[in-house]
Each structure stands twice: as structure tokens, then as C-alpha cells.
Design a protein around this motif. Structure first.
Motif, PDB file in Angstrom:
ATOM      1  N   PRO A 260      45.794  52.934  33.075  1.00 21.20           N
ATOM      2  CA  PRO A 260      46.199  53.572  31.821  1.00 21.20           C
ATOM      3  C   PRO A 260      45.394  55.153  31.467  1.00 21.20           C
ATOM      4  O   PRO A 260      45.790  56.002  31.264  1.00 21.20           O
ATOM      5  CB  PRO A 260      46.513  52.667  30.585  1.00 21.20           C
ATOM      6  N   ASP A 261      44.370  54.682  31.435  1.00 24.56           N
ATOM      7  CA  ASP A 261      43.135  56.000  31.205  1.00 24.56           C
ATOM      8  C   ASP A 261      42.946  56.967  32.101  1.00 24.56           C
ATOM      9  O   ASP A 261      42.600  58.165  31.915  1.00 24.56           O
ATOM     10  CB  ASP A 261      41.659  55.457  30.658  1.00 24.56           C
ATOM     11  N   ARG A 262      43.614  56.724  33.253  1.00 23.15           N
ATOM     12  CA  ARG A 262      43.373  57.654  34.450  1.00 23.15           C
ATOM     13  C   ARG A 262      44.881  58.496  34.802  1.00 23.15           C
ATOM     14  O   ARG A 262      44.689  59.144  35.748  1.00 23.15           O
ATOM     15  CB  ARG A 262      42.741  56.762  35.618  1.00 23.15           C
ATOM     16  N   LEU A 263      45.951  57.965  33.982  1.00 21.62           N
ATOM     17  CA  LEU A 263      46.907  58.597  34.590  1.00 21.62           C
ATOM     18  C   LEU A 263      47.482  59.760  33.608  1.00 21.62           C
ATOM     19  O   LEU A 263      47.354  59.619  32.567  1.00 21.62           O
ATOM     20  CB  LEU A 263      48.323  57.683  34.517  1.00 21.62           C
ATOM     21  N   ALA A 264      48.035  60.832  34.335  1.00 19.10           N
ATOM     22  CA  ALA A 264      48.239  62.137  33.602  1.00 19.10           C
ATOM     23  C   ALA A 264      49.795  61.743  32.976  1.00 19.10           C
ATOM     24  O   ALA A 264      50.382  60.845  33.365  1.00 19.10           O
ATOM     25  CB  ALA A 264      48.629  63.153  34.391  1.00 19.10           C
ATOM     26  N   PRO A 265      50.360  62.225  32.174  1.00 17.10           N
ATOM     27  CA  PRO A 265      51.745  62.105  31.500  1.00 17.10           C
ATOM     28  C   PRO A 265      52.672  62.180  32.712  1.00 17.10           C
ATOM     29  O   PRO A 265      52.718  62.906  33.543  1.00 17.10           O
ATOM     30  CB  PRO A 265      51.753  63.367  30.646  1.00 17.10           C
ATOM     31  N   GLY A 266      53.321  61.174  32.710  1.00 19.65           N
ATOM     32  CA  GLY A 266      54.535  60.800  33.612  1.00 19.65           C
ATOM     33  C   GLY A 266      53.817  60.337  34.953  1.00 19.65           C
ATOM     34  O   GLY A 266      54.575  60.026  36.041  1.00 19.65           O
ATOM     35  N   GLY A 267      52.611  60.094  34.991  1.00 16.18           N
ATOM     36  CA  GLY A 267      51.795  59.615  36.419  1.00 16.18           C
ATOM     37  C   GLY A 267      52.311  58.285  36.879  1.00 16.18           C
ATOM     38  O   GLY A 267      52.698  57.321  35.923  1.00 16.18           O
ATOM     39  N   THR A 268      52.051  57.902  37.953  1.00 19.33           N
ATOM     40  CA  THR A 268      52.513  56.510  38.859  1.00 19.33           C
ATOM     41  C   THR A 268      51.159  55.940  39.236  1.00 19.33           C
ATOM     42  O   THR A 268      50.630  56.764  39.988  1.00 19.33           O
ATOM     43  CB  THR A 268      53.346  56.806  39.558  1.00 19.33           C
ATOM     44  N   CYS A 269      50.942  54.840  38.954  1.00 17.09           N
ATOM     45  CA  CYS A 269      50.005  54.170  39.902  1.00 17.09           C
ATOM     46  C   CYS A 269      50.415  52.966  40.693  1.00 17.09           C
ATOM     47  O   CYS A 269      51.488  52.250  40.158  1.00 17.09           O
ATOM     48  CB  CYS A 269      48.968  53.514  38.924  1.00 17.09           C
ATOM     49  N   GLN A 270      50.119  52.977  42.123  1.00 15.21           N
ATOM     50  CA  GLN A 270      50.737  51.720  42.898  1.00 15.21           C
ATOM     51  C   GLN A 270      49.835  51.251  43.598  1.00 15.21           C
ATOM     52  O   GLN A 270      48.887  51.776  44.247  1.00 15.21           O
ATOM     53  CB  GLN A 270      51.818  52.407  43.694  1.00 15.21           C
ATOM     54  N   LEU A 271      49.452  50.106  43.476  1.00 11.52           N
ATOM     55  CA  LEU A 271      48.413  49.280  44.377  1.00 11.52           C
ATOM     56  C   LEU A 271      48.919  48.024  44.741  1.00 11.52           C
ATOM     57  O   LEU A 271      49.860  47.426  44.483  1.00 11.52           O
ATOM     58  CB  LEU A 271      47.252  49.154  43.401  1.00 11.52           C
ATOM     59  N   LEU A 272      48.314  47.431  46.012  1.00 13.93           N
ATOM     60  CA  LEU A 272      48.331  46.053  46.092  1.00 13.93           C
ATOM     61  C   LEU A 272      47.375  45.291  45.658  1.00 13.93           C
ATOM     62  O   LEU A 272      46.085  45.727  45.129  1.00 13.93           O
ATOM     63  CB  LEU A 272      48.209  45.934  47.813  1.00 13.93           C
ATOM     64  N   ALA A 273      47.830  43.946  45.435  1.00 10.69           N
ATOM     65  CA  ALA A 273      46.745  43.065  44.639  1.00 10.69           C
ATOM     66  C   ALA A 273      46.762  41.520  45.086  1.00 10.69           C
ATOM     67  O   ALA A 273      47.969  40.956  45.755  1.00 10.69           O
ATOM     68  CB  ALA A 273      46.613  43.137  43.378  1.00 10.69           C
ATOM     69  N   ASN A 274      45.802  40.792  44.904  1.00 13.30           N
ATOM     70  CA  ASN A 274      45.913  39.272  44.917  1.00 13.30           C
ATOM     71  C   ASN A 274      45.535  38.823  43.430  1.00 13.30           C
ATOM     72  O   ASN A 274      44.714  39.382  42.879  1.00 13.30           O
ATOM     73  CB  ASN A 274      44.804  38.723  45.892  1.00 13.30           C
ATOM     74  N   TRP A 275      46.146  37.754  43.142  1.00  5.85           N
ATOM     75  CA  TRP A 275      45.997  37.193  41.985  1.00  5.85           C
ATOM     76  C   TRP A 275      45.914  35.652  42.144  1.00  5.85           C
ATOM     77  O   TRP A 275      46.741  34.916  42.982  1.00  5.85           O
ATOM     78  CB  TRP A 275      47.041  37.479  40.746  1.00  5.85           C
ATOM     79  N   GLN A 276      45.140  34.902  41.229  1.00  2.93           N
ATOM     80  CA  GLN A 276      45.083  33.427  41.303  1.00  2.93           C
ATOM     81  C   GLN A 276      46.084  32.940  40.769  1.00  2.93           C
ATOM     82  O   GLN A 276      46.586  33.078  39.400  1.00  2.93           O
ATOM     83  CB  GLN A 276      43.653  32.996  40.632  1.00  2.93           C
ATOM     84  N   HIS A 277      46.662  31.633  41.267  1.00  2.00           N
ATOM     85  CA  HIS A 277      47.345  31.088  40.352  1.00  2.00           C
ATOM     86  C   HIS A 277      46.574  29.742  39.945  1.00  2.00           C
ATOM     87  O   HIS A 277      46.166  28.679  40.668  1.00  2.00           O
ATOM     88  CB  HIS A 277      48.583  30.108  41.354  1.00  2.00           C
ATOM     89  N   VAL A 278      46.396  29.609  38.640  1.00  2.00           N
ATOM     90  CA  VAL A 278      45.496  28.981  38.013  1.00  2.00           C
ATOM     91  C   VAL A 278      45.901  27.539  37.380  1.00  2.00           C
ATOM     92  O   VAL A 278      46.824  27.800  36.734  1.00  2.00           O
ATOM     93  CB  VAL A 278      44.373  29.470  36.996  1.00  2.00           C
TER      94      VAL A 278
END
Length: 503
Positions: A260-278
Motif C-alpha cells: 500500500p505504501d508503494r502504490l500511486a493513486p489508482g495503482g495496482t499490484c499483482q504478485l504470485l505467492a505461497n501461503w501456509q495452511h496452519v
């Protein structure tokens, strides 16, 4: 690992001209090998390609053998296909007696109207590397990179960031619709190879910065952030290209929390990720806790879940460790780390975040393991637009909107043969996300009558009269399901161009 030193623009231009003259492009290789052999290469199988090239010693066959099949080629053939002395001096190939071997992978890549060449390290899957790869290995084009390229929103932007660029695949795509692209990586070798990728591909609007995560761009904001980060959850940070060096899935969490701190107004971030099922935790709630709660819309799609054993096996094969003497010990250490953290599975998927600066937020975390149709960038952009538009409409305004049915939606009915009415009705998208939403009789009738001429309220009134029900009661009941149909893209707003559907 031999350093790549081919940075002189005239040398790069001569190499690019040689690759182009040989038709060493995606289409050229496909024509030379045929679809079957070309497809087999994506599975690290070379026999069909060797058969297709048998007896061919031309420049294209030489380049395919050298870089795609990672096989030695005769010195005379290499000299005919490449500016060989410069390629040797630049660390791209090496002469070994009467043969020449590749030291890097130079792979044709591109979009429908352009040809690129992506430079990476030789992979362990075909024959260029035996055993484990080096810690600073630079991964080439793979399923993750092409997935991210396909889901990325391709709207014109001023500034784009490719965080963890690797060999530069995402930066290549972003350079086509961004005025300027910054590509970062903690691995200096990755930056060297990505620079060569840009130079060979004739891309001039990409700059580079070395450092971890957002450190090289501290204080800067971007209209688009894309990242195929080192998301692998491993007990030891051995490989720069995949292991983030933080415990568990903390690297992906850190990225999401700091976007959020790196996006300009109207900006979009898209990334791939892994997350744990705990154990004892809802994975969707874990992800929701990472995401911003106001001023941003977020969409998380889990595409796959692997159990700890499957996950460890996958990444031990990926790095070539499955053939080494330490395989069993590394496998055991991976399972031990998962057991200590209570990890029952690992999810893989996409995370998209768009800055809206509104007081509210739409946060959707879902599992969708079913086939989709790439590219999805236009559909993802349309999803963000729909959420914002829906928030601006109360139920009364929603019913006063004249929606229209999206293209490529079909209706399926399920029930006992001969029954007067179906047990249930499913609306199915044949393009894009290929969703299937179950609807009742009223929902099916509403969707079927939505052609952009009548408002949703007028259609509901007609349905109420047909069913002999109260108009007021039906108008009160419909908005919730109507919002879901619009949110999922089955119904479109009047000014929606079609959410990326292709006729």
C-alpha cells in the motif's frame, strides 16, 4: 559460474541480428520443430526435438541445439550461426575442442507482434546442469513467470516496478505499456542477465536497481507493481531465485503488507505467492489479515494446495537436489520444519491489490482450482472496476441499472429426466475465469432477460407478476444475488466494454 560481460551495444546488436537472421524466434522454432517436439521441450524432453532436427546443420538448428537443447554443436556450425568470438568473450558460450557449448540459456520469447530473447542460466531439467544449481542461479522462463504475465493488467501507466526481476520477463511485458520500468533484484547476476535480455530485445525504457524487496525504491510510488518473488517456503535459504530467507511465508506477508505504501493513486499490484495452511487456522482469514482494510480493493485466488511432502518433493526436484546424496536429509529437514510450524498444506495463487483511496474496501479471498483462460489481465482489471462501481450503488440504484448479459455465458440445468422443473440452474462462463454460479429460477430469468434495454427492477417486476409474487418482496430479495452476478462478471454495466471477453 562464468560472468556475462557482453554489454557493448554494437556486440549486442550483432548478436541480435544473428538470432533474427536465423529466424531464432518462437514462430521459427515452432516451424522447425513442430508442435509436438516444441511442446515436449516445456516438459524438459528433448528426444522429439532431436528427431525433428536430425540431419539439419543450418543456423536455426544450430541455435536450437546450442541453447534450447543445451547440447554441444560443431565449432564450424556455431561460427556460421553466431558472432562466435564475441559470444565466447562475453561469457555466453565456450569452445571445447571442435565443439561449442552454451554457458547461458538464450530463449526466444514474445507477444503476438514482437520477438524477444530472454537470457538466463542453464536449467537442471534438460542437460546444461547436473545436480543442484548454484545459489545465485538465475531462473529462466517457467510456468510461474508466464502465469504472472498472463494475469497482469495491461493498462497504460507512467511508472511500473518489477520487484525481483530475475531474467526480466515481467519487465519486458511492462515496458510495452509503461513509460518507465524499474527492475530490482538482490541477485547481481540476475540484473546482469536481465540487462542483456533488454538489450537483445531492443527494450530501452527499463532501469535497474540492486537490493532486497522495496529497499532499492524506498520512498517511490508506482502505478503498477508486479512480482514473481522468491516465495518458496523452505527451511534454509539456499537459492536466491526462490528462497526469500524469512521464516515460513513471512516474505509474501511482508510484501503484501508493504505494497500500500508503494502504490500511486489508482495503482495496482499483482504478485504470485505461497501461503501456509496452519493447523487450527482458516487460511482465508490468515490472508485477509495481510491485506489492507480500507482504501484498497484486494482479490486473492488460491489455485492449488499441496501437502508438505508434495511441496518438498517439488522444490527439491526444481533445484536438482533430488539426484544428490543429501536428498533424504534435506527432505527430512523440510518435513520437520513444516511439522514444527503446524503446516498442513501450502497454497499457491495470485494476489491483486488496487488503490482506491475510498473509505471502504472489497476483499475477496477464494479458492478456484479449475481451468481458466489466459490471458486474464483484462478480466482482472474489469473485476476491480466492477467492485468500485457496485460500492457506489445502493439497492435502489442497482435495480435502476440496465445490465446486459456477458458474452460466452451458457445456462445448464440439472434434474431428473422427465421432471417438470430442474433441481437447480448453473450459469457458466466459457471464457476468462470460467466461473460456474448456481442460481434460482428468478436469477436465471433475470439474467436471461438482461439485454441492456430494461432495468433490473423492471425485469424483477415482470418476474414477480409472472410468478404471482409481491413485487416489493422480490425487489427486496434480489439485490444480494444480483450484486454477486455483477461482481463475478455474468452481468455487465451498460458502459462495460465486455470485461475483456473476446468474440
Amino acid at each position: 559460474m562464468v560472468p556475462v560481460t557482453m554489454h557493448d551495444s554494437s556486440q549486442v546488436a550483432r548478436l541480435r541480428d544473428a538470432l533474427g537472421a536465423a529466424d531464432y524466434t518462437v514462430d521459427g522454432c515452432l516451424d522447425a520443430l513442430g508442435r509436438q517436439a516444441y511442446g515436449a521441450l516445456s516438459r524438459s524432453e528433448v528426444v522429439p526435438a532431436l528427431r525433428a532436427l536430425r540431419g539439419d546443420d543450418g543456423p536455426l538448428a544450430t541455435l536450437i541445439g546450442l541453447f534450447l537443447l543445451q547440447s554441444p554443436v560443431p565449432y564450424a556450425h556455431a561460427r556460421a550461426a553466431l558472432p562466435l568470438d564475441e559470444a565466447v568473450a562475453g561469457g555466453l558460450v565456450v569452445r571445447d575442442g571442435d565443439e561449442v557449448r552454451a554457458l547461458v540459456d538464450i530463449r526466444p520469447y514474445g507477444e503476438a507482434d514482437t520477438d524477444w530473447w530472454v537470457v538466463s542460466d542453464l536449467g537442471s531439467g534438460i542437460g546444461g546442469v547436473s545436480g543442484p544449481v548454484r545459489p545465485d542461479h538465475v531462473l529462466g522462463i517457467g510456468g510461474a513467470s508466464t502465469t504472472l504475465a498472463g494475469i497482469t493488467v495491461r493498462e497504460p501507466v507512467d511508472r511500473a516496478l518489477d520487484l525481483g526481476t530475475g531474467c526480466g520477463v515481467q519487465a519486458l511485458h511492462a515496458a510495452r505499456h509503461a513509460r518507465a520500468v524499474t527492475a530490482t533484484d538482490v541477485n547481481r547476476r540476475a540484473l546482469d542477465l536481465a540487462r542483456l535480455t533488454m538489450a537483445l530485445s531492443g527494450v530501452a525504457n527499463v532501469g535497474f536497481a540492486e537490493g532486497s524487496l522495496f529497499e532499492p525504491v524506498a520512498g517511490e510510488r508506482f502505478d503498477l507493481i508486479v512480482s514473481n518473488p522468491p516465495f518458496v517456503i523452505s527451511p534454509a535459504g539456499r537459492y536466491t531465485y526462490r528462497d526469500g530467507g524469512l521464516h515460513g511465508d513471512q516474505l509474501c506477508e511482508h510484501l503484501v503488507r508493504n505494497v500500500p505504501d508503494r502504490l500511486a493513486p489508482g495503482g495496482t499490484c499483482q504478485l504470485l505467492a505461497n501461503w501456509q495452511h496452519v493447523k487450527g487456522q482458516d487460511w482465508t482469514e490468515r490472508l485477509r489479515d495481510w491485506l489492507p482494510s480500507a482504501g484498497f480493493d484486494s482479490w486473492v485466488v488460491q489455485r492449488e494446495v499441496q501437502d508438505p511432502a508434495q511441496y518438498a518433493e517439488l522444490w527439491l526436484r526444481d533445484s536438482g537436489d533430488h539426484t544428490g546424496p543429501d536428498y533424504a536429509a534435506r527432505y527430512d529437514a523440510w518435513l520437520e520444519a513444516f511439522e514444527e510450524d503446524g503446516v498442513e498444506g501450502v497454497g499457491f495463487g495470485w494476489i491483486g491489490i488496487r488503490r482506491t483511496d475510498g473509505a471502504d474496501a472489497t476483499v475477496r479471498v477464494e479458492e478456484w482450482p479449475h481451468p481458466v483462460e489466459q490471458p486474464l489481465g483484462a478480466e482482472i482489471a474489469a473485476w476491480f472496476r466492477r467492485q468500485r462501481a457496485l460500492r457506489g450503488l445502493d439497492d435502489a440504484a442497482l435495480l435502476e441499472t440496465a445490465f446486459r448479459l456477458a458474452a460466452h455465458v451458457v445456462q445448464e440445468q440439472t434434474g431428473q429426466p422427465g421432471a417438470e422443473d430442474p433441481e437447480y440452474v448453473v450459469l457458466r462462463q466459457q471464457r476468462g475465469m470460467c466461473r460456474a454460479d448456481r442460481v434460482d429460477t428468478v436469477g436465471a430469468a433475470l439474467v436471461g432477460a438482461s439485454d441492456g434495454r430494461l432495468t433490473a427492477g423492471a425485469i424483477v417486476d415482470a418476474i414477480a407478476e409472472l410468478l404471482g409474487e409481491s413485487r416489493t418482496a422480490l425487489r427486496s430479495a434480489v439485490p444480494e444475488s444480483l450484486r454477486a452476478l455483477v461482481a463475478d462478471g455474468f452481468l455487465l454495466f451498460p458502459d462495460d466494454p465486455g470485461a475483456g471477453w473476446r468474440p
